[in-house]
Write a protein that holds these residues in place. Structure first.
Motif, PDB file in Angstrom:
ATOM      1  N   ARG A 172       7.739  12.024  -3.052  1.00 43.24           N
ATOM      2  CA  ARG A 172       7.318  12.984  -4.083  1.00 43.24           C
ATOM      3  C   ARG A 172       6.005  13.651  -3.705  1.00 43.24           C
ATOM      4  N   VAL A 173       5.076  12.885  -3.151  1.00 43.37           N
ATOM      5  CA  VAL A 173       3.793  13.454  -2.732  1.00 43.37           C
ATOM      6  C   VAL A 173       4.012  14.452  -1.595  1.00 43.37           C
ATOM      7  N   ARG A 174       4.854  14.093  -0.615  1.00 35.76           N
ATOM      8  CA  ARG A 174       5.156  15.018   0.500  1.00 35.76           C
ATOM      9  C   ARG A 174       5.777  16.316  -0.004  1.00 35.76           C
ATOM     10  N   GLU A 175       6.596  16.206  -1.047  1.00 39.83           N
ATOM     11  CA  GLU A 175       7.276  17.376  -1.614  1.00 39.83           C
ATOM     12  C   GLU A 175       6.390  18.136  -2.594  1.00 39.83           C
ATOM     13  N   GLY A 176       5.212  17.602  -2.870  1.00 42.61           N
ATOM     14  CA  GLY A 176       4.288  18.264  -3.791  1.00 42.61           C
ATOM     15  C   GLY A 176       4.594  18.029  -5.259  1.00 42.61           C
ATOM     16  N   VAL A 177       5.459  17.059  -5.545  1.00 44.68           N
ATOM     17  CA  VAL A 177       5.785  16.687  -6.927  1.00 44.68           C
ATOM     18  C   VAL A 177       5.080  15.386  -7.214  1.00 44.68           C
ATOM     19  N   GLU A 178       3.854  15.448  -7.724  1.00 45.47           N
ATOM     20  CA  GLU A 178       3.020  14.256  -7.828  1.00 45.47           C
ATOM     21  C   GLU A 178       3.262  13.420  -9.066  1.00 45.47           C
ATOM     22  N   ALA A 179       3.698  13.968 -10.131  1.00 42.89           N
ATOM     23  CA  ALA A 179       3.918  13.128 -11.319  1.00 42.89           C
ATOM     24  C   ALA A 179       4.933  13.769 -12.239  1.00 42.89           C
TER      25      ALA A 179
ATOM     26  N   GLU B 169       8.968  -1.651  -1.823  1.00 36.81           N
ATOM     27  CA  GLU B 169       9.217  -0.729  -0.710  1.00 36.81           C
ATOM     28  C   GLU B 169       9.928   0.526  -1.203  1.00 36.81           C
ATOM     29  N   LEU B 170      10.873   0.355  -2.113  1.00 38.24           N
ATOM     30  CA  LEU B 170      11.588   1.491  -2.690  1.00 38.24           C
ATOM     31  C   LEU B 170      10.636   2.380  -3.485  1.00 38.24           C
ATOM     32  N   ILE B 171       9.791   1.773  -4.306  1.00 40.65           N
ATOM     33  CA  ILE B 171       8.801   2.534  -5.087  1.00 40.65           C
ATOM     34  C   ILE B 171       7.867   3.290  -4.148  1.00 40.65           C
ATOM     35  N   ARG B 172       7.366   2.589  -3.122  1.00 41.88           N
ATOM     36  CA  ARG B 172       6.487   3.248  -2.140  1.00 41.88           C
ATOM     37  C   ARG B 172       7.176   4.469  -1.547  1.00 41.88           C
ATOM     38  N   ASP B 173       8.401   4.277  -1.065  1.00 42.42           N
ATOM     39  CA  ASP B 173       9.117   5.378  -0.417  1.00 42.42           C
ATOM     40  C   ASP B 173       9.345   6.538  -1.371  1.00 42.42           C
ATOM     41  N   ARG B 174       9.701   6.246  -2.617  1.00 43.10           N
ATOM     42  CA  ARG B 174       9.973   7.318  -3.575  1.00 43.10           C
ATOM     43  C   ARG B 174       8.699   8.065  -3.961  1.00 43.10           C
ATOM     44  N   ILE B 175       7.589   7.347  -4.139  1.00 43.93           N
ATOM     45  CA  ILE B 175       6.328   8.015  -4.476  1.00 43.93           C
ATOM     46  C   ILE B 175       5.836   8.834  -3.293  1.00 43.93           C
ATOM     47  N   GLU B 176       5.867   8.274  -2.103  1.00 44.35           N
ATOM     48  CA  GLU B 176       5.399   9.009  -0.925  1.00 44.35           C
ATOM     49  C   GLU B 176       6.240  10.260  -0.687  1.00 44.35           C
TER      50      GLU B 176
ATOM     51  N   VAL C 102       0.864  -1.182   0.000  1.00 41.51           N
ATOM     52  CA  VAL C 102       0.000   0.000   0.000  1.00 41.51           C
ATOM     53  C   VAL C 102       0.894   1.222   0.000  1.00 41.51           C
ATOM     54  N   ILE C 103       0.603   2.128  -0.913  1.00 45.17           N
ATOM     55  CA  ILE C 103       1.356   3.371  -1.081  1.00 45.17           C
ATOM     56  C   ILE C 103       0.440   4.509  -0.667  1.00 45.17           C
ATOM     57  N   ALA C 104       0.893   5.354   0.244  1.00 41.98           N
ATOM     58  CA  ALA C 104       0.086   6.470   0.746  1.00 41.98           C
ATOM     59  C   ALA C 104       0.081   7.606  -0.274  1.00 41.98           C
ATOM     60  N   ALA C 105      -0.639   7.364  -1.353  1.00 40.49           N
ATOM     61  CA  ALA C 105      -0.746   8.335  -2.443  1.00 40.49           C
ATOM     62  C   ALA C 105      -2.002   7.996  -3.242  1.00 40.49           C
ATOM     63  N   PRO C 106      -2.585   8.994  -3.908  1.00 42.22           N
ATOM     64  CA  PRO C 106      -3.764   8.725  -4.737  1.00 42.22           C
ATOM     65  C   PRO C 106      -3.453   7.765  -5.883  1.00 42.22           C
ATOM     66  N   LEU C 107      -4.454   6.994  -6.280  1.00 41.42           N
ATOM     67  CA  LEU C 107      -4.282   6.008  -7.337  1.00 41.42           C
ATOM     68  C   LEU C 107      -3.736   6.624  -8.621  1.00 41.42           C
TER      69      LEU C 107
END
Length: 154
Positions: A147-154, A138-145, A10-15
């Protein structure tokens, strides 16, 4: 004989964010730690044919193969298969995405069979894929989360 692995996180980010980042093949070298290069060979609609190259093994061997991916955003599913199978008789991967209360569940199901002459059998490859999938997810989760925290969503 054949084998199957089934891993999820589970990644704490929108689908939509998870989908966009994990399906941006040209940037997989920034998302996965194992890929040295990704070369898109052809795009036809939602189907992409591409070459993946891993970082060299300790002995200097470089592994590379061509795969094909078909993304269905509406169904939240991606089907992939190795075109150049190498040590595999076949390798098929299904990526599934599902919205959850905690964000997005990303699931990888891999169906494969090793060739008789391969250096490892189905059981050994299953263990290797399960271990590596956990690490990469786990690496993908951490990197996406991040980016979301930093406001860089995609």
């Amino acid at each position: 004989m054949s084998a199957r692995t089934d891993n999820e996180i589970v990644i704490a980010a929108p689908l939509n964010v998870v989908w966009d980042i994990t399906n941006d093949l040209e940037h997989w070298t920034e998302l996965f730690s194992e890929y040295a290069a990704v070369e898109v060979l052809r795009r036809e609609g939602d189907t992409t044919t591409f070459r993946l190259t891993l970082h060299p093994d300790k002995d200097g061997k470089v592994w590379s193969w061509v795969s094909e991916r078909e993304a269905d955003r509406e169904a939240r599913t991606v089907w992939a298969r190795r075109v150049e199978t190498g040590n595999f008789t076949y390798m098929n991967i299904r990526w599934e995405y599902e919205e959850t209360p905690g964000g997005t569940r990303m699931r990888w199901t891999q169906d494969f069979e090793m060739k008789p002459e391969a250096t490892m059998d189905d059981a050994a490859m299953t263990e290797r894929i399960n271990r590596n999938s956990k690490t990469q997810m786990e690496l993908i989760r951490d990197r996406i989360e991040q980016r979301v925290r930093e406001g860089v969503e995609a």
